[in-house]
Design an enzyme around this catalytic site. Structure first.
Site, PDB file in Angstrom:
ATOM      1  N   ASP A 198      92.558 -16.560  24.816  1.00 34.82           N
ATOM      2  CA  ASP A 198      92.417 -17.736  23.950  1.00 34.82           C
ATOM      3  C   ASP A 198      91.201 -18.518  24.422  1.00 34.82           C
ATOM      4  O   ASP A 198      90.710 -18.308  25.532  1.00 34.82           O
ATOM      5  CB  ASP A 198      93.676 -18.612  23.979  1.00 34.82           C
ATOM      6  CG  ASP A 198      94.003 -19.138  25.363  1.00 34.82           C
ATOM      7  OD1 ASP A 198      93.945 -18.356  26.328  1.00 34.82           O
ATOM      8  OD2 ASP A 198      94.299 -20.345  25.507  1.00 34.82           O
ATOM      9  N   GLU A 206      96.414 -20.014  27.649  1.00 30.75           N
ATOM     10  CA  GLU A 206      95.981 -20.582  28.929  1.00 30.75           C
ATOM     11  C   GLU A 206      95.346 -21.955  28.755  1.00 30.75           C
ATOM     12  O   GLU A 206      95.576 -22.871  29.540  1.00 30.75           O
ATOM     13  CB  GLU A 206      94.983 -19.626  29.613  1.00 30.75           C
ATOM     14  CG  GLU A 206      94.677 -19.969  31.062  1.00 30.75           C
ATOM     15  CD  GLU A 206      93.520 -20.952  31.270  1.00 30.75           C
ATOM     16  OE1 GLU A 206      93.348 -21.420  32.392  1.00 30.75           O
ATOM     17  OE2 GLU A 206      92.791 -21.266  30.302  1.00 30.75           O
TER      18      GLU A 206
HETATM   19  C1  LIG Z   1      87.286 -23.082  35.341  1.00 30.21           C
HETATM   20  C2  LIG Z   1      88.710 -22.991  34.840  1.00 30.21           C
HETATM   21  C3  LIG Z   1      89.623 -22.660  35.972  1.00 30.21           C
HETATM   22  C4  LIG Z   1      88.775 -21.967  33.741  1.00 30.21           C
HETATM   23  C5  LIG Z   1      90.099 -21.944  32.987  1.00 30.21           C
HETATM   24  N1  LIG Z   1      90.120 -20.913  32.017  1.00 30.21           N
HETATM   25  C6  LIG Z   1      90.313 -23.229  32.248  1.00 30.21           C
HETATM   26  O1  LIG Z   1      89.458 -23.682  31.533  1.00 30.21           O
HETATM   27  N2  LIG Z   1      91.501 -23.783  32.353  1.00 30.21           N
HETATM   28  C7  LIG Z   1      91.886 -24.963  31.657  1.00 30.21           C
HETATM   29  C8  LIG Z   1      91.328 -26.192  32.254  1.00 30.21           C
HETATM   30  O2  LIG Z   1      91.310 -27.216  31.545  1.00 30.21           O
HETATM   31  O3  LIG Z   1      90.909 -26.222  33.421  1.00 30.21           O
END
Ligand SMILES: CC(C)C[C@H](N)C(=O)NCC(=O)O
Length: 495
Positions: A118, A183
Site C-alpha cells: 500500500d 501498513e
Molecule cells: C520510513 C518508514 C519506516 C517507512 C514506512 N513504510 C512508513 O512510512 N511507515 C508509516 C509512517 O508514518 O512512518
C-alpha cells in the site's frame, strides 16, 4: 529470542561462495529491465490505504502480489483479516494479507520477509513533476508513488528468490513472505493475524527481515529501531451548518478558532512537547548511544538541502539524530473541513477535524499516550469555555521497536554489507514507524533485522518519490546485496 545457530553466522560468512554470488549478481544485472517493468506494473496501481475510495485498487494490488508469488511456485494464501471500522461507523473489507512460502526443508533455517504494497496518497497537483502512478525514469531515478516505500524493496526480495530459481540454485534457506496492504495506516488486522498464525505459519520462522526504510547517507546502513506512532483526530463541532462569516462572524464561537487554539498547546515553537507525562516517559539517552551517534555519517548541510530549510531545530549531529530517532515529536498534518482550495471563500466551517500524530519511543505506551492526550486536550478546551463540542479519537496506536544491534543477526548484516559495499554499515534508527515490527518481535519471539533498500533522498511520502537504478544506494545494486543475504544463510546451513 536468539536463534541458537546465529552466533556461527560470522564464521560462515567468511567462507561465502564467491562464484554463486557472482552468478546471482550477473543474473540480476542482466534482468534489470524486467524488474523495472514489474515495478512499473505495481506503481500503476493506486493502492492508497488511507483513501477508502481506493479500496478496490488495494484489493487488486494484493491479488497481483499473490499471483506473482504463485507463478513462482510458492505456496500462497490470501488471508482474510476482516473489516475496518470507519470513523462514521461504516465498515469496509480490509485488504487480504498475502503469505507465501518457498521451501519447506526442516534442515534449513526459515527467514520471513515482511513488506507492504500500500502507499501514501499522491496527486500530480501536489507538486509532482511526473504522474505519480506512471513510473518515470529520469537519469536512472525511477519516480512513482511507492517506488521506495515499499514496492521496489518487496519486489527486490521476490526477485532475489526468483534469481535462485532461474539459475537452478537451491535456496539456501526456506523463505516466507508476509505482504500486507495497510501498513501506511497502522497495519489494521495484521496483529490479530500474526497472533492467530503464531503456531502455524510463524512456528518455523527463525528470523524476520524488513526492508521498509532508507539509508541515512551514502553509506550503507542497518536499522535497529523505529519510532511508533499515535495518530489522533480532534474534532470540534459547533453550528449546525457552515455560516457566512460576514453575517454571523462575531456572534458565534468558531470551531476553527477553538481547534487552532488547542492545537497550539501541543508543542512549543522550539519543539518541547507540552502534553503532561509524555517527556517523562522517554528512556534517557545513554553514553553508549551518544557515542554511537557521534560515529554515524550524517551531513547536516545535506539534511538542510534535502528538506529545503535554512535552519534546523538543532545544529549538532547528536541532537539531530536523537530527535529524529529516539525522542517523541508532535506533527500536525491537516484539518478536515477547513477551506483549503484556491480562492477566497469566506465561510465559517461548522465542523473541523484536526489530524496530528505523536511519534512514540521507548518507554512510551500508546494506551497511556491516548489517555494523556485526550485528558489534556479536554482540559485545555474546557478553559476556553466554548459551547462547541470536542471529540478526540486515537486512530493509530503503533508501538516503537528496538533491537539489540549487538545481536548476531546484525553481525551477519554487517558482514553482508562489507561483502557487497566493502565498507561497514552505519547502525541507525528510523524516525518513521513500521507498526507491525514490535508485534512480530513480541508474538513470534523472533529477532528482526531491518535492511534498508531505500536511498537517503528517496522522498518517501513526499512529492517525486523515487528509487534509483544505479546509485550505490539504489535499486539494482541492492539486488546483489539481497541475493547475498540469502546466500549467506547457505553457508550458515552447511555448518
Ligand atoms: C520510513 C518508514 C519506516 C517507512 C514506512 N513504510 C512508513 O512510512 N511507515 C508509516 C509512517 O508514518 O512512518
Amino acid at each position: 529470542m536468539n536463534v541458537p545457530v546465529l552466533p556461527s553466522i560470522l564464521l560462515l560468512i567468511s567462507t561465502a561462495h564467491a562464484f554463486q554470488y557472482t552468478e546471482l549478481a550477473q543474473y540480476i544485472d542482466s534482468h534489470q529491465e524486467e524488474y523495472v517493468e514489474a515495478l512499473r506494473d505495481w506503481i500503476a496501481i493506486e493502492s492508497d490505504s488511507s483513501n477508502v475510495l481506493k479500496r478496490a485498487e488495494l484489493h487488486r494490488m494484493m491479488d497481483m502480489t499473490a499471483q506473482k508469488l504463485r507463478l513462482m511456485g510458492g505456496t500462497v494464501e490470501l488471508v482474510d483479516v476482516g473489516e475496518q471500522e470507519l470513523p462514521d461507523g461504516q465498515t469496509l473489507a480490509l485488504p487480504k494479507v498475502v503469505t507465501a512460502q518457498f521451501g519447506n526443508d526442516s534442515n534449513k533455517l526459515t527467514v520471513c520477509v515482511y513488506g507492504h504494497v500500500d502507499v501514501q496518497p499522491a496527486k500530480l497537483e501536489d507538486g509532482w513533476a511526473t504522474d505519480p502512478y506512471n513510473l518515470t525514469d529520469i537519469n536512472g531515478n525511477l519516480y512513482g508513488r511507492g517506488a521506495s516505500d515499499n514496492k521496489a524493496p518487496v519486489l527486490a526480495w521476490i526477485h532475489a528468490v526468483e534469481a535462485y530459481q532461474a539459475l537452478n540454485m537451491e535456496l539456501p534457506v526456506n523463505v516466507k513472505f508476509v505482504i500486507e496492504g495497510m501498513e501506511e495506516t497502522g497495519s489494521n488486522g495484521l496483529d490479530a493475524m500474526i497472533m492467530a498464525q503464531r503456531d502455524t505459519f510463524f512456528s518455523d520462522v527463525d528470523y524476520i527481515i524488513i526492508s521498509d526504510c532508507g539509508w541515512l547517507s551514502r553509506r550503507p546502513a542497518l536499522t535497529y529501531g523505529t519510532r511508533g506512532n499515535c495518530y489522533f483526530f480532534a474534532e470540534v463541532e459547533g453550528p449546525k451548518q457552515d455560516l457566512h462569516s460576514g453575517v454571523y462572524g462575531g456572534t458565534v464561537i468558531e470551531p476553527m478558532t477553538d481547534l487552532i487554539g488547542i492545537l497550539d498547546t501541543l508543542i512549543s515553537p522550539s519543539g518541547t512537547i507540552l502534553i503532561p507525562g509524555i517527556r517523562e516517559a522517554v528512556a534517557p539517552l545513554s553514553d553508549d548511544e551518544w557515542k554511537m551517534y557521534q560515529d554515524i555519517q550524517f551531513d547536516i548541510e545535506n539534511h538542510k538541502n534535502k528538506t529545503g530549510v535554512n535552519q534546523l531545530m538543532y545544529n549538532n549531529k547528536v541532537d539531530l539524530l536523537a530527535h529524529m530517532w529516539r525522542y517523541p515529536t508532535v506533527s500536525i498534518h491537516g484539518i478536515e473541513g477547513a477551506f483549503s482550495d484556491p480562492g477566497t471563500k469566506t465561510v465559517i466551517p461548522a465542523k473541523v477535524t484536526a489530524k496530528f500524530s505523536i511519534r512514540q519511543v521507548p518507554n512510551m505506551d500508546p494506551a497511556m499516550v491516548k489517555k494523556q492526550v485526550t485528558d489534556y486536550l479536554h482540559s485545555v478546551f474546557a478553559k476556553r469555555k466554548s459551547p462547541n463540542k470536542l471529540k478526540v479519537t486515537m486512530v493509530i496506536g503503533a508501538k516503537p521497536w528496538l533491537a539489540d544491534p549487538q545481536h548476531p543477526l546484525y553481525e551477519a548484516g554487517k558482514a553482508a554489507v562489507n561483502r557487497v559495499f566493502n565498507t561497514d554499515p552505519d547502525l541507525i534508527r528510523e524516525g518513521g514507524t513500521i507498526p507491525i515490527a514490535r508485534t512480530f518481535q513480541d508474538v513470534t519471539m523472533k529477532s528482526i533485522i531491518m535492511m534498508p533498500i531505500g536511498g537517503f533522498d528517496d522522498g518517501m511520502h513526499s512529492q517525486n518519490e523515487k528509487m534509483s537504478r544505479f546509485d550505490s544506494t539504489g535499486f539494482l545494486f541492492h539486488f546483489r546485496f539481497l541475493a547475498l543475504s540469502l546466500f549467506k544463510r547457505d553457508n550458515l546451513e552447511t555448518s
